[in-house]
Scaffold this active site. Structure first.
Site, PDB file in Angstrom:
ATOM      1  N   GLY A  11       0.842  -1.191   0.000  1.00  0.00           N
ATOM      2  CA  GLY A  11       0.000   0.000   0.000  1.00  0.00           C
ATOM      3  C   GLY A  11       0.874   1.237   0.000  1.00  0.00           C
ATOM      4  O   GLY A  11       1.931   1.269  -0.628  1.00  0.00           O
ATOM      5  N   CYS A  12       0.467   2.225   0.721  1.00  0.00           N
ATOM      6  CA  CYS A  12       1.172   3.500   0.792  1.00  0.00           C
ATOM      7  C   CYS A  12       2.565   3.318   1.385  1.00  0.00           C
ATOM      8  O   CYS A  12       2.715   2.744   2.459  1.00  0.00           O
ATOM      9  CB  CYS A  12       0.353   4.465   1.650  1.00  0.00           C
ATOM     10  SG  CYS A  12       1.199   5.994   2.012  1.00  0.00           S
ATOM     11  N   PHE A  13       3.576   3.816   0.700  1.00  0.00           N
ATOM     12  CA  PHE A  13       4.938   3.657   1.192  1.00  0.00           C
ATOM     13  C   PHE A  13       5.201   4.426   2.476  1.00  0.00           C
ATOM     14  O   PHE A  13       6.080   4.082   3.251  1.00  0.00           O
ATOM     15  CB  PHE A  13       6.003   3.956   0.143  1.00  0.00           C
ATOM     16  CG  PHE A  13       5.866   5.196  -0.701  1.00  0.00           C
ATOM     17  CD1 PHE A  13       5.280   6.353  -0.252  1.00  0.00           C
ATOM     18  CD2 PHE A  13       6.378   5.185  -1.994  1.00  0.00           C
ATOM     19  CE1 PHE A  13       5.192   7.485  -1.053  1.00  0.00           C
ATOM     20  CE2 PHE A  13       6.303   6.302  -2.818  1.00  0.00           C
ATOM     21  CZ  PHE A  13       5.704   7.456  -2.334  1.00  0.00           C
ATOM     22  N   TRP A  14       4.423   5.479   2.738  1.00  0.00           N
ATOM     23  CA  TRP A  14       4.606   6.233   3.979  1.00  0.00           C
ATOM     24  C   TRP A  14       4.378   5.342   5.203  1.00  0.00           C
ATOM     25  O   TRP A  14       5.060   5.466   6.206  1.00  0.00           O
ATOM     26  CB  TRP A  14       3.656   7.414   4.047  1.00  0.00           C
ATOM     27  CG  TRP A  14       3.818   8.445   2.981  1.00  0.00           C
ATOM     28  CD1 TRP A  14       4.932   8.722   2.241  1.00  0.00           C
ATOM     29  CD2 TRP A  14       2.808   9.361   2.556  1.00  0.00           C
ATOM     30  NE1 TRP A  14       4.670   9.753   1.375  1.00  0.00           N
ATOM     31  CE2 TRP A  14       3.376  10.174   1.553  1.00  0.00           C
ATOM     32  CE3 TRP A  14       1.493   9.583   2.920  1.00  0.00           C
ATOM     33  CZ2 TRP A  14       2.668  11.186   0.922  1.00  0.00           C
ATOM     34  CZ3 TRP A  14       0.783  10.594   2.288  1.00  0.00           C
ATOM     35  CH2 TRP A  14       1.372  11.387   1.296  1.00  0.00           C
TER      36      TRP A  14
END
Length: 179
Positions: A11-14
């Site tokens: 999902g979101c790399f953050w």
């Protein structure tokens, strides 16, 4: 000291970066893109789905302090590996669950961990995590690096999406946290 690389998409790399930054044995985490066809993808191109890249983190770690399997245990605890091209409200191939392996040993470990989780029925639905050879890593734009550390407090996305994953990680892996 010999360092190794793991490249993961969940999902979101953050979210992944915020967690792995706190894991003992991890020396660095970079947000970036992998697995697509564009030779020099931008965030906008990746978000559109046109590049075919996934948002990934490149984790540089010391295998004497944290094993690759430990990294995978964290990985499978902080994202949903059963949703194809989706994590929460983030939808598209750029948010797919993927393990990009850098060696035959990493490939074997990934396949064995997925098989074990499947046998143990840890997830209600089948695991759809892609296991693929690592390709060219494209580092994401500077404003994506250390996003949660820089922007976290007060940012709605960080509060509602990233903080719960970080909290879950800290609760389940307290003995593995950097001090």
């Amino acid at each position: 000291m010999t360092l190794e690389i793991a490249t993961l998409a969940g999902g979101c790399f953050w979210c992944l970066e915020a967690v792995y930054d706190q894991l003992r044995g991890v020396h660095s985490v970079e947000s970036g893109y992998m697995g697509g066809k564009s030779p020099n993808p931008s965030y906008e191109e990746v978000c559109s789905g046109a590049s075919g890249h996934a948002e990934v983190v490149r984790v540089t770690f010391d295998p004497n302090e944290v094993s690759y399997r430990d990294l995978l245990a964290v990985f499978f605890s902080i994202h949903d590996p059963t949703t194809l091209n989706r994590q929460g409200n983030d939808a598209g191939t750029q948010y797919r669950s993927a393990i990009f392996y850098h060696s035959d040993e990493q490939k074997r470990a990934a396949e064995e961990v997925i098989a074990k989780l499947t046998r143990e029925r840890l997830f209600r639905d089948p695991i759809v995590t892609e296991v693929a050879p690592a390709g060219q890593f494209h580092v994401a734009e500077e404003y994506h690096q250390e996003y949660f550390a820089r922007v976290g407090a007060g940012n709605p996305y960080c509060s509602y999406v990233i903080e719960p994953k970080v909290s879950k990680f800290r609760k389940h892996f307290v003995e593995r946290l950097k001090r």
